[in-house]
Structure formats: structure tokens, C-alpha cells
Design a protein around this motif. Structure first.
Motif, PDB file in Angstrom:
ATOM      1  N   VAL A 122     134.587  43.544  21.889  1.00  0.00           N
ATOM      2  CA  VAL A 122     134.223  43.176  20.519  1.00  0.00           C
ATOM      3  C   VAL A 122     133.105  42.128  20.549  1.00  0.00           C
ATOM      4  O   VAL A 122     133.155  41.187  21.347  1.00  0.00           O
ATOM      5  CB  VAL A 122     135.458  42.592  19.789  1.00  0.00           C
ATOM      6  N   GLU A 123     132.125  42.299  19.669  1.00  0.00           N
ATOM      7  CA  GLU A 123     131.037  41.320  19.555  1.00  0.00           C
ATOM      8  C   GLU A 123     130.436  41.460  18.151  1.00  0.00           C
ATOM      9  O   GLU A 123     130.018  42.553  17.774  1.00  0.00           O
ATOM     10  CB  GLU A 123     129.973  41.594  20.634  1.00  0.00           C
ATOM     11  N   PRO A 124     130.370  40.375  17.375  1.00  0.00           N
ATOM     12  CA  PRO A 124     129.882  40.512  16.001  1.00  0.00           C
ATOM     13  C   PRO A 124     128.358  40.399  15.840  1.00  0.00           C
ATOM     14  O   PRO A 124     127.804  40.915  14.876  1.00  0.00           O
ATOM     15  CB  PRO A 124     130.552  39.344  15.276  1.00  0.00           C
ATOM     16  N   VAL A 125     127.683  39.706  16.765  1.00  0.00           N
ATOM     17  CA  VAL A 125     126.256  39.419  16.564  1.00  0.00           C
ATOM     18  C   VAL A 125     125.444  40.637  17.011  1.00  0.00           C
ATOM     19  O   VAL A 125     125.524  41.057  18.172  1.00  0.00           O
ATOM     20  CB  VAL A 125     125.831  38.166  17.367  1.00  0.00           C
ATOM     21  N   SER A 166     122.291  41.573  17.760  1.00  0.00           N
ATOM     22  CA  SER A 166     121.416  41.612  18.942  1.00  0.00           C
ATOM     23  C   SER A 166     122.254  41.533  20.217  1.00  0.00           C
ATOM     24  O   SER A 166     121.975  42.208  21.217  1.00  0.00           O
ATOM     25  CB  SER A 166     120.407  40.466  18.896  1.00  0.00           C
ATOM     26  N   ARG A 167     123.301  40.735  20.195  1.00  0.00           N
ATOM     27  CA  ARG A 167     124.161  40.593  21.381  1.00  0.00           C
ATOM     28  C   ARG A 167     125.016  41.846  21.577  1.00  0.00           C
ATOM     29  O   ARG A 167     125.310  42.239  22.705  1.00  0.00           O
ATOM     30  CB  ARG A 167     125.033  39.330  21.259  1.00  0.00           C
ATOM     31  N   PHE A 168     125.400  42.471  20.467  1.00  0.00           N
ATOM     32  CA  PHE A 168     126.171  43.718  20.548  1.00  0.00           C
ATOM     33  C   PHE A 168     125.347  44.808  21.260  1.00  0.00           C
ATOM     34  O   PHE A 168     125.842  45.514  22.141  1.00  0.00           O
ATOM     35  CB  PHE A 168     126.579  44.155  19.140  1.00  0.00           C
ATOM     36  N   PRO A 218     127.237  38.921  26.801  1.00  0.00           N
ATOM     37  CA  PRO A 218     126.511  40.139  27.159  1.00  0.00           C
ATOM     38  C   PRO A 218     127.297  41.148  28.003  1.00  0.00           C
ATOM     39  O   PRO A 218     126.771  42.204  28.325  1.00  0.00           O
ATOM     40  CB  PRO A 218     125.306  39.603  27.945  1.00  0.00           C
ATOM     41  N   GLY A 219     128.530  40.819  28.388  1.00  0.00           N
ATOM     42  CA  GLY A 219     129.366  41.858  28.982  1.00  0.00           C
ATOM     43  C   GLY A 219     129.682  41.700  30.457  1.00  0.00           C
ATOM     44  O   GLY A 219     130.264  42.612  31.054  1.00  0.00           O
ATOM     45  N   GLY A 220     129.333  40.561  31.049  1.00  0.00           N
ATOM     46  CA  GLY A 220     129.614  40.375  32.484  1.00  0.00           C
ATOM     47  C   GLY A 220     131.096  40.497  32.788  1.00  0.00           C
ATOM     48  O   GLY A 220     131.499  41.170  33.746  1.00  0.00           O
ATOM     49  N   GLY A 227     140.817  30.171  14.781  1.00  0.00           N
ATOM     50  CA  GLY A 227     141.000  31.482  14.147  1.00  0.00           C
ATOM     51  C   GLY A 227     141.045  32.600  15.174  1.00  0.00           C
ATOM     52  O   GLY A 227     141.850  33.536  15.068  1.00  0.00           O
ATOM     53  N   LEU A 228     140.172  32.498  16.178  1.00  0.00           N
ATOM     54  CA  LEU A 228     140.116  33.569  17.191  1.00  0.00           C
ATOM     55  C   LEU A 228     141.379  33.599  18.035  1.00  0.00           C
ATOM     56  O   LEU A 228     141.918  34.668  18.332  1.00  0.00           O
ATOM     57  CB  LEU A 228     138.876  33.361  18.080  1.00  0.00           C
ATOM     58  N   ILE A 229     141.895  32.431  18.418  1.00  0.00           N
ATOM     59  CA  ILE A 229     143.069  32.437  19.300  1.00  0.00           C
ATOM     60  C   ILE A 229     144.292  32.961  18.534  1.00  0.00           C
ATOM     61  O   ILE A 229     145.123  33.693  19.094  1.00  0.00           O
ATOM     62  CB  ILE A 229     143.307  31.033  19.922  1.00  0.00           C
ATOM     63  N   ASP A 256     137.014  34.828  25.688  1.00  0.00           N
ATOM     64  CA  ASP A 256     135.998  33.926  26.259  1.00  0.00           C
ATOM     65  C   ASP A 256     135.256  33.376  25.035  1.00  0.00           C
ATOM     66  O   ASP A 256     134.226  33.903  24.621  1.00  0.00           O
ATOM     67  CB  ASP A 256     135.083  34.760  27.176  1.00  0.00           C
ATOM     68  N   ALA A 257     135.811  32.338  24.467  1.00  0.00           N
ATOM     69  CA  ALA A 257     135.468  31.961  23.093  1.00  0.00           C
ATOM     70  C   ALA A 257     134.050  31.399  22.962  1.00  0.00           C
ATOM     71  O   ALA A 257     133.568  30.713  23.872  1.00  0.00           O
ATOM     72  CB  ALA A 257     136.465  30.912  22.606  1.00  0.00           C
ATOM     73  N   PRO A 258     133.406  31.686  21.819  1.00  0.00           N
ATOM     74  CA  PRO A 258     132.133  31.023  21.541  1.00  0.00           C
ATOM     75  C   PRO A 258     132.393  29.515  21.533  1.00  0.00           C
ATOM     76  O   PRO A 258     133.403  29.063  20.986  1.00  0.00           O
ATOM     77  CB  PRO A 258     131.740  31.541  20.156  1.00  0.00           C
ATOM     78  N   ASP A 316     133.780  40.791  13.694  1.00  0.00           N
ATOM     79  CA  ASP A 316     134.334  39.447  13.884  1.00  0.00           C
ATOM     80  C   ASP A 316     135.756  39.645  14.412  1.00  0.00           C
ATOM     81  O   ASP A 316     136.588  40.269  13.746  1.00  0.00           O
ATOM     82  CB  ASP A 316     134.353  38.716  12.529  1.00  0.00           C
ATOM     83  N   ALA A 317     136.014  39.135  15.607  1.00  0.00           N
ATOM     84  CA  ALA A 317     137.301  39.429  16.257  1.00  0.00           C
ATOM     85  C   ALA A 317     138.490  38.846  15.494  1.00  0.00           C
ATOM     86  O   ALA A 317     139.634  39.219  15.760  1.00  0.00           O
ATOM     87  CB  ALA A 317     137.290  38.932  17.700  1.00  0.00           C
ATOM     88  N   ARG A 318     138.242  37.953  14.546  1.00  0.00           N
ATOM     89  CA  ARG A 318     139.363  37.440  13.747  1.00  0.00           C
ATOM     90  C   ARG A 318     139.965  38.552  12.880  1.00  0.00           C
ATOM     91  O   ARG A 318     141.066  38.424  12.384  1.00  0.00           O
ATOM     92  CB  ARG A 318     138.903  36.258  12.882  1.00  0.00           C
ATOM     93  N   ARG A 319     139.222  39.664  12.739  1.00  0.00           N
ATOM     94  CA  ARG A 319     139.742  40.780  11.935  1.00  0.00           C
ATOM     95  C   ARG A 319     140.497  41.812  12.775  1.00  0.00           C
ATOM     96  O   ARG A 319     141.049  42.775  12.231  1.00  0.00           O
ATOM     97  CB  ARG A 319     138.570  41.457  11.211  1.00  0.00           C
TER      98      ARG A 319
HETATM   99  C1  SAM Z   1     130.898  32.813  25.771  1.00  0.00           C
HETATM  100  S1  SAM Z   1     130.133  34.173  25.020  1.00  0.00           S
HETATM  101  C2  SAM Z   1     130.906  35.536  25.823  1.00  0.00           C
HETATM  102  C3  SAM Z   1     130.358  35.844  27.188  1.00  0.00           C
HETATM  103  C4  SAM Z   1     130.932  37.131  27.772  1.00  0.00           C
HETATM  104  N1  SAM Z   1     132.397  37.080  27.798  1.00  0.00           N
HETATM  105  C5  SAM Z   1     130.429  37.448  29.169  1.00  0.00           C
HETATM  106  O1  SAM Z   1     131.072  37.048  30.143  1.00  0.00           O
HETATM  107  O2  SAM Z   1     129.379  38.094  29.284  1.00  0.00           O
HETATM  108  C6  SAM Z   1     130.920  34.197  23.449  1.00  0.00           C
HETATM  109  C7  SAM Z   1     130.537  35.371  22.579  1.00  0.00           C
HETATM  110  O3  SAM Z   1     131.346  35.320  21.396  1.00  0.00           O
HETATM  111  C8  SAM Z   1     130.581  35.849  20.346  1.00  0.00           C
HETATM  112  N2  SAM Z   1     131.217  35.490  19.048  1.00  0.00           N
HETATM  113  C9  SAM Z   1     130.857  34.552  18.158  1.00  0.00           C
HETATM  114  N3  SAM Z   1     131.671  34.591  17.076  1.00  0.00           N
HETATM  115  C10 SAM Z   1     132.579  35.573  17.303  1.00  0.00           C
HETATM  116  C11 SAM Z   1     133.656  36.114  16.557  1.00  0.00           C
HETATM  117  N4  SAM Z   1     133.974  35.640  15.348  1.00  0.00           N
HETATM  118  N5  SAM Z   1     134.355  37.146  17.072  1.00  0.00           N
HETATM  119  C12 SAM Z   1     134.045  37.634  18.318  1.00  0.00           C
HETATM  120  N6  SAM Z   1     133.024  37.150  19.067  1.00  0.00           N
HETATM  121  C13 SAM Z   1     132.305  36.133  18.568  1.00  0.00           C
HETATM  122  C14 SAM Z   1     129.212  35.243  20.577  1.00  0.00           C
HETATM  123  O4  SAM Z   1     128.208  35.929  19.867  1.00  0.00           O
HETATM  124  C15 SAM Z   1     129.091  35.365  22.094  1.00  0.00           C
HETATM  125  O5  SAM Z   1     128.477  36.573  22.444  1.00  0.00           O
END
Ligand code: SAM
Length: 331
Positions: free
Chosen positions: A147-150, A152-154, A127-129, A227-229, A193-195, A175-178
Motif C-alpha cells: 500500500v502507498e498513497p502518494v 509518484s511514490r506508488f 519505494p519497495g525495498g 492512526g496507521l498503527i 514502516d511508518a512515514p 491511505d493505509a488508515r482505510r
Molecule cells: C519509510 S517510507 C517506506 C519505505 C519502504 N518500506 C521501503 O523499504 O522501501 C514510508 C512511506 O509511507 C508512505 N505514507 C505516507 N502516508 C501514508 C499513509 N497514510 N498510508 C500509507 N503509507 C503512507 C510515504 O509516502 C512513504 O512512501
């Protein structure tokens, strides 16, 4: 290993407790055990984009909050668990002057150490903290994207940034992999800050926090994290740094993800992370017979207690040709 303070295994998943005891080993203490069952103190950060501690703290105290400082962050404070509602419903939280988040999250942003004028990306931001904390550390100078793909969370991310005075942050629903295909290697610093499986957020009073835990879920997270890293590393400038972190204890989501990057990317290296707290362990040298790179000891696993959530951190650097800052490739 000190196992005198066992968590009754009918509460948290027994396999989770057993694995965690192996991960933390002799550091398994009453503090850690109780972190899963006792109410936690509530930490917050005064948002320098909108106010200062000198202005915000007297207002909070006047509302009856007994605030204590975090000794390592001028903008960080906490209150006891019984004051949670009083804090979270305070007007300063509602208007974004104060952001409630765990001190371990603040430590991750401090470890990233974003500087004014840099090009920075928060790759998994809602959520952006941490995005807000990065924005405050950059003082609004430089280029910060989140970057945020979901969906509602975006939207939640965008609302939090707007409320927190950080509308200058560029947000991307993606999707941050892109990312590297779109940007190339352009970032000085990246926060990933990986899911994850969220193990550090488990609490016995909230069965929803752990009811979906399984080894399969950990494997799924591992796969996405790989993939994300890789994408984050590709988007770094030579000389750039990426902080990889999770709120999971699982080595599959932490050391194994980082180790694979180190083995496959010859320009990658781990930097030591210096934390202003002592509740941490170095990364594990091995897990279930699989040996990791020796430099894994430069990673940090923050141990949970009544205030801190658990958190794993690794600082990855993209090396340059000669150590003088000359790019090795891409140009
Ligand atoms: C641990 S939370 C991030 C918390 C955030 N950094 C904070 O401190 O408020 C991980 C986030 O990664 C998102 N996420 C999931 N798959 C993703 C992807 N492929 N690319 C980028 N973000 C992704 C999730 O929806 C979630 O919002």
C-alpha cells in the motif's frame, strides 16, 4: 554520558543532537557521531526472485567491486563508500537483480519473518525495498499486498516490483488508515514502516536531509503514526504479528506510538525481537516524565555507524483467547 565526541551544533539542528544524546545515553560514541558526517558504506541484497549470489557476485567482482558479506544474511553484502557509483550504476542494479538498501532495512524484514503461503501486507511500501525482500522470503507463495498513497511514490513502487520480478504483489494506492474497513482482520503479518521524520537519514553533507526537522514535524508524524498503527492492528488476524518500525530516533514516533496501542487494545502485546547484530538498545522505559509499558524493553533501537542506519522496531502481536490459536473475536 560520554559527550567527548560532540557534533558541532552549527551543522545538525542542536535540539536534535541534544535529544539524541539523551535517547542513546552512554552509548553515544564516536561511531554514532561519525555516522552523521562520514560517507557510508553501501549495502545491497541479491534478489532471489531473479538470481542468486553465486551468479551475481562474480559479475560484481569482475566490475571491480570489492564486496564484503553481511555475516547474518546469505543474500546481503556491502561495498565501501567510494564504490557507491560503481555499484549503483551496475547493470545488475538497473535490471533489479541487486537492490541497494541499508542493512537495517534488511533486519526489519528478517524480524518480520514472512513465511511462504501467508497473507502479508506492507502498509507503507514505496519505494519497495522491503516489499521485494518480503516477496523473496515468501518465494512467491501466498498473498502479498503493498500500500502507498502518494502517486509518484506508488508508480515508483510498481516499477521497482516489476523490475524485481515481483509483479505478483498486489498494489493499492491508498491511505493505509482505510485498509481495515476494506479487508477486515485477515493478515498473518504486517510491516508498518511508518512515514516519519527520517532522523536516521540525516547527514551533515546533505542539509536537505535535516532542514525541515522540528518538534512540530515530530508531533505531526506521531499523529499519523497513531492512526496507521491502529489500522494495522485492526487488519491483523488474531495471532497475527505486525512489525512497526521507523527511521527516527524520536521516542514520540516510537515508544509513545506503540505504548498507546498497548494501552488501548487489550488484545495487543509486544514480542521480543531477536536481532543477529549487537548494535541496538532496548526501547526506553520513559521519555520526558512519561512512563511506558514495561514490555517496551522488547523493542529495539538500532544504533547507527559507518554501515547501519538507525532504526526503531517493535513486534506487536494480536493475542488469541487461549494461546492455542483460537480467535478471541471477529468471528
Ligand atoms: C519509510 S517510507 C517506506 C519505505 C519502504 N518500506 C521501503 O523499504 O522501501 C514510508 C512511506 O509511507 C508512505 N505514507 C505516507 N502516508 C501514508 C499513509 N497514510 N498510508 C500509507 N503509507 C503512507 C510515504 O509516502 C512513504 O512512501
Amino acid at each position: 554520558m560520554n559527550r567527548t565526541h560532540e557534533i558541532p551544533s552549527d551543522e545538525l539542528p542542536p535540539a536534535f543532537v541534544e535529544r539524541l544524546q539523551v535517547v542513546v545515553g552512554s552509548a553515544w560514541t564516536l561511531d554514532i557521531e561519525q555516522s552523521f558526517r562520514l560517507p557510508k558504506s553501501v549495502a545491497f541484497r541479491v534478489n532471489r526472485l531473479l538470481t542468486t549470489p553465486a551468479l551475481a557476485c562474480p559479475e560484481l567482482c569482475a566490475a571491480g567491486l570489492a564486496i564484503e558479506p553481511l555475516p547474518w544474511l546469505a543474500d546481503g553484502f556491502f561495498v565501501s563508500s567510494d564504490q557507491r557509483a560503481l555499484l549503483t550504476r551496475h547493470a545488475l542494479v538497473e535490471n533489479g537483480h541487486v537492490y541497494v538498501h541499508n542493512p537495517s532495512s534488511m533486519l526489519a524484514t528478517l524480524a518480520l519473518a514472512p513465511q511462504p503461503g501467508e497473507t502479508v501486507m506492507d502498509m507503507a511500501a514505496a519505494p519497495g525495498g522491503k516489499t521485494l525482500h518480503i516477496a523473496a522470503m515468501m518465494g512467491g507463495e501466498g498473498f502479498l499486498s503493498a500500500v502507498e498513497p502518494v502517486q509518484s511514490r506508488f508508480f515508483k513502487l510498481k516499477a521497482n516490483l516489476r523490475r524485481g520480478g515481483a509483479a505478483f504483489v498486489r498494489t493499492y494506492q491508498l491511505d493505509a488508515r482505510r485498509v481495515p474497513n476494506k479487508t477486515g482482520p485477515r493478515f498473518d503479518r504486517i510491516l508498518l514502516d511508518a512515514p516519519c521524520s527520517g532522523e536516521a537519514r540525516f547527514h551533515v553533507a546533505e542539509p536537505d536531509s535535516y532542514k525541515n526537522w522540528s518538534l512540530r514535524k515530530i508531533r505531526e508524524c506521531h499523529s499519523k503514526q497513531r492512526g496507521l498503527i491502529r489500522a494495522g492492528f485492526a487488519a491483523l488476524k488474531p495471532g497475527g504479528r505486525m512489525l512497526y518500525c521507523t527511521c527516527s530516533y524520536a521516542p514520540e514516533e516510537n515508544e509513545a506510538v506503540v505504548d498507546e496501542l498497548l494501552r488501548t487494545e487489550s488484545e495487543s502485546a509486544l514480542n521480543e525481537i531477536h536481532l543477529p547484530v549487537e548494535r541496538w538498545q532496548p526501547g526506553l522505559p520513559e521519555w520526558q516524565g512519561h512512563r511506558f509499558s514495561d514490555s517496551m524493553s522488547r523493542c529495539r533501537r538500532i544504533l547507527p555507524d559507518h554501515l547501519y542506519d538507525g532504526m526503531f522496531m517493535a513486534m506487536i502481536q494480536k493475542l488469541t483467547d487461549d494461546g492455542l490459536g483460537k480467535p478471541r473475536s471477529f468471528e
